[in-house]
Design an enzyme around this catalytic site. Structure first.
Site, short mmCIF file in Angstrom:
data_model
loop_
_atom_site.label_atom_id
_atom_site.label_comp_id
_atom_site.label_asym_id
_atom_site.label_seq_id
_atom_site.Cartn_x
_atom_site.Cartn_y
_atom_site.Cartn_z
N GLY A 150 0.85 -1.19 0.00
CA GLY A 150 0.00 0.00 0.00
C GLY A 150 0.87 1.23 0.00
N CYS A 156 5.29 -6.13 1.65
CA CYS A 156 5.60 -4.70 1.67
C CYS A 156 4.84 -3.99 2.80
CB CYS A 156 5.34 -4.07 0.29
SG CYS A 156 6.17 -2.50 0.12
N TYR A 157 3.82 -3.17 2.51
CA TYR A 157 3.08 -2.55 3.61
C TYR A 157 2.50 -3.63 4.52
CZ TYR A 157 -0.25 0.51 6.04
OH TYR A 157 -0.95 1.20 6.99
N HIS A 179 8.23 -7.45 -3.49
CA HIS A 179 6.99 -7.89 -4.14
C HIS A 179 7.17 -9.19 -4.91
CE1 HIS A 179 4.51 -4.32 -3.35
NE2 HIS A 179 5.67 -3.68 -3.36
N ASP A 190 -16.28 -9.49 -23.31
CA ASP A 190 -17.08 -9.75 -22.11
C ASP A 190 -18.53 -10.08 -22.43
OD1 ASP A 190 -14.70 -9.00 -21.03
OD2 ASP A 190 -15.36 -7.01 -20.42
N LYS A 229 -10.02 -10.77 -16.46
CA LYS A 229 -10.13 -10.76 -17.92
C LYS A 229 -9.51 -12.00 -18.58
CE LYS A 229 -11.16 -8.06 -21.52
NZ LYS A 229 -12.33 -7.18 -21.63
#
Ligand code: XMP
Length: 517
Positions: free
Chosen positions: A59, A86-87, A173, A231, A373
């Site tokens: 974040g 991370c955060y 990350h 979609d 997607k």
């Protein structure tokens, strides 16, 4: 819906990271079902959901900052395997009694971590490996019971783990591809630590969604708007499988579609899927509405109104229609702030042109709302949609009107449509269609002098735009081969009357946008 179809689940607590969705996708790629939830979900609620593991995302904040998002500290006492990224590692450190400090300089980019201790998290990971850092804070003191699992030159606690509880943290990350062995680390967390079994399969998902839709719809009728896009096509294919002839599709041909687009949709859905397909031939109406209008927002507004009118009028002709199917995807659900677990899961009805207002008085059916997607594309293939349709580049609701700068006329649209078809034809022929995210032609409101044979010409300029992007929020221009651009340009100028100059757009987004309008 997902609750009924998956027994094994990972929850990602979203602290506002640009990568939260990416974490969820990575987990699903491992065939483990994953959902994103609010960062402050209560420990009681987590216990009810009983996930196999929790991942605390990164974040943009600092843990001590006023208003910084905080998790419920009780989640760390649930005995559920938890990974802070991370955060997320800062949250874990802060709430469990360690100390986080601002790093002397923000660390952004590649770093090499050295593993400090063996851990189930490191199975198959090299002793020294490249990772991606993006943070301003780091851990100064570990919370009690934790030990360092990896370090870098500038960060003593690049990863940590609890000595007896399944709590882990990474300063870097693992979800981004720049972390060379990040995927292996995530796998280790899922399999070695959470004990997941790879039970998430799209085939099973489709089967269960089909059952759900059947139960919900009963003997009523469902309307589905078809646009030619991925979609809506997948929604229609799924519903066709679920309820067969109780499905009615409406395709509004607004005269702003690409060359042969309406025909190919009609072919697929009336022949292949045997859908009750209603085609509204609206080109004249849309052109009438657009006459004399150059301002982009006004164009969009008028196209939007015309679309709604055409759709609603056609829908009225369909008896017993109780439901409206929409191609809402999981990122739309998350972006609306309504993580599926949240109390107020509001759905983003597409704000862009091509969307429908809420007051059409239908109950909504959103069979894709749990999918990303790439999963929708795979599902489309499974359901038998042609590759070409499933991998189609995105196309804006207001269609070619967006790419025809200035006033939209039938003549200009014809020129643009032909040029666009040449661009796509050559792109496909050169094997570059799937290597770019979106490629198209734009008719510019610029005329300039040219020479053809012995005569001077005064004709339009046309731009070719091609971008590569993961999320369409940022994009880079595609490095198309010169030969390919040359072929497109030569064909356009030779074959289409009215264009004497072709330019290639080499701007990235930001500061430009993908479309021109
Ligand atoms: P921009 O031009 O804002 O476009 O960089 C980002 C992406 O959004 C698409 N786009 C639209 N899609 N209805 C849509 O369904 C619209 O009104 C619309 N306007 C832009 C654009 O093609 C690109 O993929």
């Amino acid at each position: 819906m997902a609750n009924s179809i998956t027994s094994e689940k990972i929850l990602v607590l979203d602290f506002g990271s640009q990568y939260a969705q990416l974490i969820a996708r990575r987990v699903r790629e491992e065939h483990v079902y994953c959902e994103i939830t609010r960062h402050d979900i209560s420990a009681t609620r987590v216990r009810e959901i009983a996930p196999k593991g929790l991942i605390l995302s990164g974040g943009p904040c600092s843990v001590y900052e006023e208003g910084a998002p905080q998790c419920d500290p009780a989640i760390f006492d649930l005995g559920i395997p938890t990974l802070g990224i991370c955060y997320g590692i800062h949250q874990m450190t802060h709430h469990l009694g360690g100390r986080v400090i601002g790093a002397p300089s923000r660390e952004y980019g590649h770093a090499i971590i050295s593993l400090a201790k063996s851990s189930p998290l490191w199975e198959g990971v090299s002793q020294s490996t490249r990772v991606w850092m993006s943070h301003g804070d780091q851990i100064a003191t570990l919370p009690e019971g934790f030990e360092a699992l990896a370090s870098t030159d500038t960060c003593a606690f690049a990863a940590m783990g609890h000595c007896s509880k399944p709590l882990f943290g990474m300063q870097f990350h693992p979800e981004v591809t720049h972390s060379d062995e990040g995927r292996q680390m995530l796998r280790n967390f899922l399999y070695n630590i959470c004990g997941c079994h790879q039970t998430w399969r799209l085939e099973d998902f489709a089967r269960l969604v089909i059952d759900d839709v059947r139960a919900k719809v009963g003997r009523d009728r469902v309307i589905c708007g078809l646009s030619g896009g991925v979609d809506s096509s997948v929604v229609a294919a799924l519903l066709s499988e679920a309820i067969g002839d109780q499905l009615s599709c409406i395709l509004v041909d607004n005269g702003l579609l690409r060359k042969n687009e309406a025909q190919s949709v009609i072919e697929v859905f009336s022949n292949h899927f045997r859908t009750d397909l209603h085609v509204v031939h609206g080109a004249d109406l849309f052109l009438e509405q657009l006459a004399g209008i150059s301002e982009p927002q006004e164009k969009r507004r008028r196209i939007g109104h015309a679309f709604i009118n055409c759709f609603a009028q056609e829908a009225e002709k369909i008896d017993n229609a109780k439901f409206l199917a929409q191609g809402t995807l999981y990122p739309d659900v998350i972006e609306s702030g309504g993580a599926p677990d949240g109390p107020a899961a509001t759905i983003k009805l597409h704000h862009n042109v091509g969307g429908l207002p809420k007051d059409l008085n239908f109950e909504l059916i959103e069979p894709l709302r749990d999918l990303f997607k790439d999963e929708v594309r795979r599902l489309g293939i499974q359901l038998g949609l042609p590759e070409e349709m499933v991998w189609r580049h995105p196309f804006p609701g207001p269609g070619l009107a967006v790419r025809c700068l200035g006033e939209v006329t039938r003549e200009k649209l014809d020129v643009l449509r032909e040029a666009d078809a040449i661009v796509l034809e050559e792109l496909r022929a050169a094997g570059w269609y799937r290597k770019t995210s979106q490629t198209f032609a734009v008719l510019l409101p610029v005329q300039s002098v040219g020479v053809m044979g012995d005569a001077r010409t005064y004709e339009n300029a046309l731009a070719i735009r091609s971008v590569c992007t993961e999320d369409f929020m940022t994009a880079d221009w595609s490095r198309l081969p010169y030969d390919l651009l040359a072929k497109m340009s030569t064909r356009i100028i030779n074959e289409i009357k009215g264009i004497n100059r072709v330019v290639y757009d080499i701007s990235s987004k930001p500061p430009a946008t993908i479309e021109w309008e």
